[in-house]
Design an enzyme around this catalytic site. Structure first.
Site, PDB file in Angstrom:
ATOM      1  N   ASP A  63       0.840  -1.201   0.000  1.00 15.70           N
ATOM      2  CA  ASP A  63       0.000   0.000   0.000  1.00 15.70           C
ATOM      3  C   ASP A  63       0.876   1.252   0.000  1.00 15.70           C
ATOM      4  O   ASP A  63       1.683   1.459   0.906  1.00 15.70           O
ATOM      5  CB  ASP A  63      -0.911   0.001   1.230  1.00 15.70           C
ATOM      6  CG  ASP A  63      -2.096   0.947   1.086  1.00 15.70           C
ATOM      7  OD1 ASP A  63      -1.875   2.112   0.694  1.00 15.70           O
ATOM      8  OD2 ASP A  63      -3.227   0.530   1.366  1.00 15.70           O
ATOM      9  N   SER A  98      -6.998   4.485  -1.446  1.00 18.50           N
ATOM     10  CA  SER A  98      -6.874   3.029  -1.449  1.00 18.50           C
ATOM     11  C   SER A  98      -8.195   2.319  -1.708  1.00 18.50           C
ATOM     12  O   SER A  98      -8.190   1.184  -2.207  1.00 18.50           O
ATOM     13  CB  SER A  98      -6.307   2.544  -0.100  1.00 18.50           C
ATOM     14  OG  SER A  98      -4.993   3.012   0.082  1.00 18.50           O
ATOM     15  N   HIS A 139      -9.982  -2.473   6.923  1.00 19.59           N
ATOM     16  CA  HIS A 139      -9.436  -1.296   6.252  1.00 19.59           C
ATOM     17  C   HIS A 139      -9.674  -1.389   4.744  1.00 19.59           C
ATOM     18  O   HIS A 139     -10.050  -2.438   4.226  1.00 19.59           O
ATOM     19  CB  HIS A 139      -7.951  -1.164   6.577  1.00 19.59           C
ATOM     20  CG  HIS A 139      -7.421   0.220   6.476  1.00 19.59           C
ATOM     21  ND1 HIS A 139      -6.404   0.560   5.616  1.00 19.59           N
ATOM     22  CD2 HIS A 139      -7.780   1.370   7.108  1.00 19.59           C
ATOM     23  CE1 HIS A 139      -6.145   1.851   5.735  1.00 19.59           C
ATOM     24  NE2 HIS A 139      -6.970   2.363   6.634  1.00 19.59           N
ATOM     25  N   THR A 171      -8.108  -1.607   1.735  1.00 21.93           N
ATOM     26  CA  THR A 171      -7.616  -2.594   0.774  1.00 21.93           C
ATOM     27  C   THR A 171      -8.190  -3.984   1.005  1.00 21.93           C
ATOM     28  O   THR A 171      -8.779  -4.560   0.088  1.00 21.93           O
ATOM     29  CB  THR A 171      -6.081  -2.619   0.770  1.00 21.93           C
ATOM     30  OG1 THR A 171      -5.590  -1.318   0.436  1.00 21.93           O
ATOM     31  CG2 THR A 171      -5.549  -3.630  -0.240  1.00 21.93           C
ATOM     32  N   ASP A 214       2.135   2.708   3.468  1.00 17.95           N
ATOM     33  CA  ASP A 214       1.297   3.892   3.224  1.00 17.95           C
ATOM     34  C   ASP A 214       1.175   4.763   4.469  1.00 17.95           C
ATOM     35  O   ASP A 214       1.358   5.984   4.413  1.00 17.95           O
ATOM     36  CB  ASP A 214      -0.088   3.412   2.774  1.00 17.95           C
ATOM     37  CG  ASP A 214      -1.142   4.497   2.799  1.00 17.95           C
ATOM     38  OD1 ASP A 214      -1.215   5.282   1.843  1.00 17.95           O
ATOM     39  OD2 ASP A 214      -1.915   4.546   3.791  1.00 17.95           O
ATOM     40  N   HIS A 220       2.321   8.660   5.287  1.00 17.71           N
ATOM     41  CA  HIS A 220       1.344   9.694   5.654  1.00 17.71           C
ATOM     42  C   HIS A 220       1.838  10.573   6.800  1.00 17.71           C
ATOM     43  O   HIS A 220       1.474  11.747   6.889  1.00 17.71           O
ATOM     44  CB  HIS A 220       0.006   9.062   6.043  1.00 17.71           C
ATOM     45  CG  HIS A 220      -0.894   8.780   4.876  1.00 17.71           C
ATOM     46  ND1 HIS A 220      -1.249   9.748   3.967  1.00 17.71           N
ATOM     47  CD2 HIS A 220      -1.521   7.644   4.481  1.00 17.71           C
ATOM     48  CE1 HIS A 220      -2.046   9.220   3.050  1.00 17.71           C
ATOM     49  NE2 HIS A 220      -2.230   7.940   3.342  1.00 17.71           N
ATOM     50  N   ASP A 222      -1.229   0.023  -4.695  1.00 17.19           N
ATOM     51  CA  ASP A 222      -2.514   0.601  -5.076  1.00 17.19           C
ATOM     52  C   ASP A 222      -2.334   2.033  -5.574  1.00 17.19           C
ATOM     53  O   ASP A 222      -3.069   2.513  -6.425  1.00 17.19           O
ATOM     54  CB  ASP A 222      -3.505   0.541  -3.909  1.00 17.19           C
ATOM     55  CG  ASP A 222      -2.896   1.006  -2.596  1.00 17.19           C
ATOM     56  OD1 ASP A 222      -1.683   1.309  -2.548  1.00 17.19           O
ATOM     57  OD2 ASP A 222      -3.625   1.062  -1.591  1.00 17.19           O
ATOM     58  N   HIS A 223      -1.319   2.709  -5.040  1.00 15.64           N
ATOM     59  CA  HIS A 223      -1.037   4.098  -5.418  1.00 15.64           C
ATOM     60  C   HIS A 223       0.342   4.452  -4.907  1.00 15.64           C
ATOM     61  O   HIS A 223       0.991   3.661  -4.208  1.00 15.64           O
ATOM     62  CB  HIS A 223      -2.084   5.059  -4.827  1.00 15.64           C
ATOM     63  CG  HIS A 223      -2.223   4.923  -3.341  1.00 15.64           C
ATOM     64  ND1 HIS A 223      -1.268   5.394  -2.453  1.00 15.64           N
ATOM     65  CD2 HIS A 223      -3.181   4.341  -2.577  1.00 15.64           C
ATOM     66  CE1 HIS A 223      -1.646   5.115  -1.208  1.00 15.64           C
ATOM     67  NE2 HIS A 223      -2.799   4.464  -1.250  1.00 15.64           N
ATOM     68  N   HIS A 248      -1.215  11.142  -1.043  1.00 18.67           N
ATOM     69  CA  HIS A 248      -0.789  10.146  -2.017  1.00 18.67           C
ATOM     70  C   HIS A 248      -0.151  10.836  -3.215  1.00 18.67           C
ATOM     71  O   HIS A 248      -0.256  12.050  -3.389  1.00 18.67           O
ATOM     72  CB  HIS A 248      -1.992   9.328  -2.484  1.00 18.67           C
ATOM     73  CG  HIS A 248      -2.591   8.497  -1.412  1.00 18.67           C
ATOM     74  ND1 HIS A 248      -3.814   7.867  -1.531  1.00 18.67           N
ATOM     75  CD2 HIS A 248      -2.149   8.171  -0.159  1.00 18.67           C
ATOM     76  CE1 HIS A 248      -4.090   7.200  -0.432  1.00 18.67           C
ATOM     77  NE2 HIS A 248      -3.096   7.373   0.419  1.00 18.67           N
TER      78      HIS A 248
END
EC number: 3.1.3.1
Length: 590
Positions: free
Chosen positions: A96, A147, A205, A207, A377, A381, A418-419, A507
């Site tokens: 992620d 996500s 969550h 995903t 991820d 953040h 995912d990103h 992101h």
């Protein structure tokens, strides 16, 4: 300003240019929305979709199947046949937020962490996968995605809106049936395959939820988070995992999330205090313990089920006999691996347990497994670069475990993100320089020492802002890096500098790389829409919408049946021969 006279010999054109002139014609055209150059034209096959103005499930299914046809047509032109290989098992790893900068920095981090030379020459377990491609990650309504929308694209084959889980763009807060989508787990279960999810985040969550839930918004993990207008219409994500297929048929569920499941551990220890919105978690208001309800559901089965809450219990599970395994190891997400709490399993250990439960050889039709390294991820953040890169290393170990435990002739393994994130890998650091250190220490004349890993935005801005420590008569608004101690900079909660002040870093919108190995991996090539990955899994796994794209699945099934028949016939013949020999031996003795 006096105009400049332009003389052009061909045609003797005379014109003027002034500072107030409009942008060049191409820029004018694009900004005005007029006629555009051929490079901007839509695929003619998409014109009808464009005119409808609705990028719903039907639209994205056409896009996915069209991409599949494109890749297969290319293979046929070069007389390639590898695309026809079929996968009994599919494992998809999602790092992620693991964009290309994160992969590159994570590779160096791994080498330096393991003291394997300088670091740059290190390899990740999936670097050697034979096929790669680039996935375009945008949501239907966002240039830079989240996500939920990206996971929905990957697992259902349909791109959707920011925040949507398992629903297309027609979703509604007051109608839970509108826009519902089937996922790869539905497809797998319909073919008799075993299924499971492993994650370092909460199992509810975004995903992991996209594999089993259909809900208007990703935040509705507990009943207390469902807004008034949707109560009684949308069941929260935790409930859907236990009450509805495909979630309630999963053979493996491993991750965090005791709280949304109503199984709060009131004695949980939290040694290192990490910050950010991801550190808060909802609690149930209906007093249901969904984990126990799940266990009771499967206790009625004739096969064993297990519910575990720590690493020791997980290690004791008889994975070869247990058919249903749920492991919930934290109230919230599993702790960043760089500061793992006692009793928490690693992603590698969870992956190994999951594969062992899912793998049943010839006794099953195979399996589909999602493994998410979700805290890459979340580290980004909060500008926790060290924590994020260590999560890449954890994912790498899990991928290697999967490679070691599976047969490459029958298992398709995909590794992707995912990103991406707004993290940058920059400057001109020396070969072998600490990837988490300064980029320009070798340049003593530089007015400011800066880090190799920095962020475009995030809370690291506040940590590095000079404020009252700003030197007199200095234009530099940032604290000197030397003001941070070695202990501070090596802490899991040290934030790298961000140039725009945000509580939560954003992101990134660039394409993410997809690594592929095993049957069907040759379908991953070039650049494509992210939802195409679902069609790769569908076609390779002989399940879902691409199962009958051609007759390759039928041919594979017939070959498999012939193989089983031959094996059975040979076994019967051998048994008869042994019986005959035994009879002769007994007769000779008499």
């Amino acid at each position: 300003m006096h105009p400049v006279v332009l003389l052009i010999a061909c045609g003797l054109f005379i014109g003027t240019w002034a500072a107030t002139v409009q942008p060049p014609p191409l820029i004018q055209t694009l900004s005005a929305g007029g006629d555009i150059g051929p490079e901007f034209k839509l695929d003619p096959a998409l014109e009808q979709d464009k005119d409808s103005g609705l990028e719903d499930a039907q639209f994205w299914r056409r896009v996915g199947l069209r991409q599949l046809k494109k890749i297969i047509d290319q293979a046929q032109k070069t007389k390639e046949n590898s695309y026809k290989r079929k996968a009994k098992n599919i494992i998809i790893f999602i790092g992620d937020g693991m964009g290309l900068s994160t992969i590159s920095a994570g590779r160096i981090y791994k080498g330096q962490y393991l003291k394997h030379g300088h670091g740059e020459e290190e390899t990740l377990s999936f670097d050697d996968f034979p096929y790669t491609g680039l996935a375009k990650t945008y949501n239907v309504d966002k240039q830079v995605p989240d996500s939920a929308g990206t996971a929905t694209a990957i697992f259902t084959g349909v791109k959707s809106d920011y925040g949507a889980i398992g629903m297309d763009t027609t979703r509604s807060k007051v109608n839970a049936t509108k826009g519902r989508l089937d996922s790869i787990m539905d497809w797998a279960q319909s073919e008799g395959k075993r299924t499971g999810i492993v994650t370092t985040t909460r199992i509810t969550h975004a995903t992991p939820a996209a594999t089993f839930a259909r809900i208007y918004h990703r935040d509705w993990e507990c009943d207390t988070e469902v807004p008034k207008e949707s109560v009684g219409i949308h069941a929260d994500i935790a409930r859907q995992l236990v009450e509805n297929a495909p979630g309630n048929k999963f053979n493996v569920i491993l991750g965090g999330g005791l709280s949304p499941m109503g199984a709060l551990n009131t004695s949980e220890v939290r040694t290192v205090k990490f910050e950010g919105g991801t550190e808060t978690i909802c609690a149930r208001g209906d007093e249901r313990n969904l984990a126990q309800e799940w266990l009771l559901q499967h206790a009625n089965d004739s096969v064993p089920a297990a519910l575990v809450t720590n690493r020791e219990q997980l290690a004791k599970v008889n994975v070869k006999e247990t058919d249903y395994l749920m492991g919930l190891f934290r109230n919230n997400h599993i702790t960043y691996s760089i500061a793992r709490e006692e009793g928490e399993p690693s992603l590698q250990e969870m992956t190994e347990a999951a594969i062992a439960v899912l793998e049943r050889g010839d006794k099953s039709a195979g399996y589909v497994l999602l493994v998410e390294g979700g805290r890459i991820d979340q580290g980004h953040h909060q500008n926790y670069a060290r924590a994020a890169l260590h999560e890449v290393y954890e994912l790498d170990l899990a991928v290697q475990a999967a490679i070691n435990m599976t047969d490459s002739d029958e298992t398709l393994i995909l590794v992707t993100a995912d990103h991406s994130h707004s993290v940058t890998f920059n400057g001109y650091p020396q070969r072998g320089a600490d990837i988490l250190g300064a980029a320009n220490l070798h340049k003593p004349r530089d007015p400011m020492v800066y880090e190799t890993i920095t962020y475009a935005n995030g809370p690291g801005y506040f940590d590095h802002l000079a404020n009252e420590t700003k030197p007199v008569n200095s234009s530099n608004v940032w604290m000197a890096l030397k003001q941070f101690t070695k202990t501070e900079m090596e802490s899991p909660t040290y934030r790298h500098m961000a140039t725009l002040a945000l509580k939560d870093e954003t992101h990134g919108g660039e394409d993410v790389i997809v690594f592929a190995s095993g049957p069907g991996s040759s379908l991953v090539r070039g650049a494509f829409e992210q939802n195409y990955l679902a069609y790769v899994m569908s076609y390779a796994g002989c399940m879902g919408p691409a199962k009958n794209y051609d007759d390759s699945c039928k041919q594979h099934s017939e070959k498999h049946e012939d193989h089983i028949h031959n094996v059975t016939s040979n076994a019967v013949a051998l048994t008869l021969e042994l019986l005959s020999l035994a009879t002769c031996l007994v007769a000779s003795l008499l």
